[in-house]
Design a protein around this motif. Structure first.
Motif, PDB file in Angstrom:
ATOM      1  N   THR A   1     -39.773  22.182  25.114  1.00 50.23           N
ATOM      2  CA  THR A   1     -40.036  22.358  23.691  1.00 50.23           C
ATOM      3  C   THR A   1     -39.131  23.441  23.126  1.00 50.23           C
ATOM      4  OG1 THR A   1     -41.742  24.000  24.122  1.00 50.23           O
ATOM      5  CG2 THR A   1     -42.461  21.710  23.973  1.00 50.23           C
ATOM      6  N   ILE A   2     -39.015  23.452  21.836  1.00 53.53           N
ATOM      7  CA  ILE A   2     -38.189  24.433  21.142  1.00 53.53           C
ATOM      8  C   ILE A   2     -39.063  25.098  20.078  1.00 53.53           C
ATOM      9  CG2 ILE A   2     -36.209  24.767  19.618  1.00 53.53           C
ATOM     10  CD1 ILE A   2     -34.922  22.350  20.984  1.00 53.53           C
ATOM     11  N   ASP A   3     -39.034  26.416  20.026  1.00 55.90           N
ATOM     12  CA  ASP A   3     -39.777  27.152  19.019  1.00 55.90           C
ATOM     13  C   ASP A   3     -38.836  27.563  17.904  1.00 55.90           C
ATOM     14  OD1 ASP A   3     -42.138  27.089  20.550  1.00 55.90           O
ATOM     15  OD2 ASP A   3     -41.489  28.837  21.686  1.00 55.90           O
ATOM     16  N   ILE A   4     -39.342  27.579  16.689  1.00 57.61           N
ATOM     17  CA  ILE A   4     -38.589  28.068  15.546  1.00 57.61           C
ATOM     18  C   ILE A   4     -39.268  29.337  15.065  1.00 57.61           C
ATOM     19  CG2 ILE A   4     -37.867  27.617  13.175  1.00 57.61           C
ATOM     20  CD1 ILE A   4     -37.833  24.648  13.862  1.00 57.61           C
ATOM     21  N   VAL A   5     -38.471  30.379  14.889  1.00 58.53           N
ATOM     22  CA  VAL A   5     -39.002  31.650  14.433  1.00 58.53           C
ATOM     23  C   VAL A   5     -38.386  31.974  13.083  1.00 58.53           C
ATOM     24  CG1 VAL A   5     -39.157  34.125  14.922  1.00 58.53           C
ATOM     25  CG2 VAL A   5     -39.263  32.468  16.804  1.00 58.53           C
ATOM     26  N   PHE A   6     -39.219  32.246  12.107  1.00 57.05           N
ATOM     27  CA  PHE A   6     -38.765  32.684  10.792  1.00 57.05           C
ATOM     28  C   PHE A   6     -39.079  34.165  10.686  1.00 57.05           C
ATOM     29  CE2 PHE A   6     -39.640  28.208  10.342  1.00 57.05           C
ATOM     30  CZ  PHE A   6     -38.533  27.750   9.648  1.00 57.05           C
ATOM     31  N   ALA A   7     -38.105  34.939  10.239  1.00 59.48           N
ATOM     32  CA  ALA A   7     -38.307  36.388  10.165  1.00 59.48           C
ATOM     33  C   ALA A   7     -37.539  36.958   8.985  1.00 59.48           C
ATOM     34  CB  ALA A   7     -37.841  37.054  11.454  1.00 59.48           C
ATOM     35  N   LYS A   8     -37.926  38.140   8.596  1.00 57.03           N
ATOM     36  CA  LYS A   8     -37.243  38.871   7.533  1.00 57.03           C
ATOM     37  C   LYS A   8     -36.679  40.147   8.139  1.00 57.03           C
ATOM     38  CE  LYS A   8     -38.179  41.313   3.230  1.00 57.03           C
ATOM     39  NZ  LYS A   8     -39.229  41.711   2.281  1.00 57.03           N
ATOM     40  N   VAL A   9     -35.351  40.331   8.021  1.00 60.76           N
ATOM     41  CA  VAL A   9     -34.717  41.548   8.531  1.00 60.76           C
ATOM     42  C   VAL A   9     -34.952  42.652   7.512  1.00 60.76           C
ATOM     43  CG1 VAL A   9     -32.544  42.636   9.200  1.00 60.76           C
ATOM     44  CG2 VAL A   9     -32.973  40.226   9.776  1.00 60.76           C
ATOM     45  N   GLU A  10     -35.591  43.715   7.935  1.00 64.44           N
ATOM     46  CA  GLU A  10     -35.895  44.814   7.024  1.00 64.44           C
ATOM     47  C   GLU A  10     -34.975  46.007   7.204  1.00 64.44           C
ATOM     48  OE1 GLU A  10     -39.981  45.855   6.936  1.00 64.44           O
ATOM     49  OE2 GLU A  10     -40.630  43.814   6.506  1.00 64.44           O
ATOM     50  N   ARG A  11     -34.360  46.123   8.366  1.00 64.20           N
ATOM     51  CA  ARG A  11     -33.512  47.289   8.624  1.00 64.20           C
ATOM     52  C   ARG A  11     -32.601  46.956   9.792  1.00 64.20           C
ATOM     53  NH1 ARG A  11     -37.581  50.625   9.145  1.00 64.20           N
ATOM     54  NH2 ARG A  11     -37.557  51.126   6.961  1.00 64.20           N
ATOM     55  N   ILE A  12     -31.364  47.433   9.733  1.00 60.78           N
ATOM     56  CA  ILE A  12     -30.457  47.293  10.866  1.00 60.78           C
ATOM     57  C   ILE A  12     -29.835  48.649  11.153  1.00 60.78           C
ATOM     58  CG2 ILE A  12     -29.936  44.863  10.419  1.00 60.78           C
ATOM     59  CD1 ILE A  12     -27.248  45.758   9.256  1.00 60.78           C
ATOM     60  N   HIS A  13     -29.433  48.845  12.378  1.00 60.89           N
ATOM     61  CA  HIS A  13     -28.766  50.075  12.800  1.00 60.89           C
ATOM     62  C   HIS A  13     -27.433  49.681  13.420  1.00 60.89           C
ATOM     63  CE1 HIS A  13     -32.415  52.496  12.257  1.00 60.89           C
ATOM     64  NE2 HIS A  13     -33.042  51.417  12.668  1.00 60.89           N
ATOM     65  N   ILE A  14     -26.355  50.303  12.964  1.00 59.60           N
ATOM     66  CA  ILE A  14     -25.019  49.978  13.453  1.00 59.60           C
ATOM     67  C   ILE A  14     -24.361  51.254  13.958  1.00 59.60           C
ATOM     68  CG2 ILE A  14     -22.750  49.062  12.834  1.00 59.60           C
ATOM     69  CD1 ILE A  14     -24.177  47.483  10.605  1.00 59.60           C
TER      70      ILE A  14
END
Length: 76
Positions: free
Chosen positions: A9-22
């Protein structure tokens, strides 16, 4: 819902990126990500992935400001 596939099976994940660190070490002098240096992994489909080692720029012609150019670099 379970599908008819015999490979799992394959799962689909929906998410909202709130912060990134570079890390500053992966930025170019003009502040962009140094893609060839970080070599991100990209999903292609099926079970295939790739590592990005080269990039190129493709600008959309601005209507009225710049002429559109064809593949050979000649005005269209």
């Amino acid at each position: 819902m379970t599908g008819d596939s015999n490979v799992g099976t394959i799962d689909i994940v929906f998410a909202k990126v709130e912060r990134i660190h570079i890390d500053d070490n992966v930025l170019t002098p003009d502040g962009r990500l140094d893609i060839p240096r970080i070599k991100p992994i990209a999903r292609m489909g099926y079970f295939d992935y790739t590592v990005v080692t080269e990039t190129f720029e493709m600008q959309v012609p601005d209507s009225g400001h710049e002429a559109a150019y064809g593949l050979a670099g000649q005005p269209t």
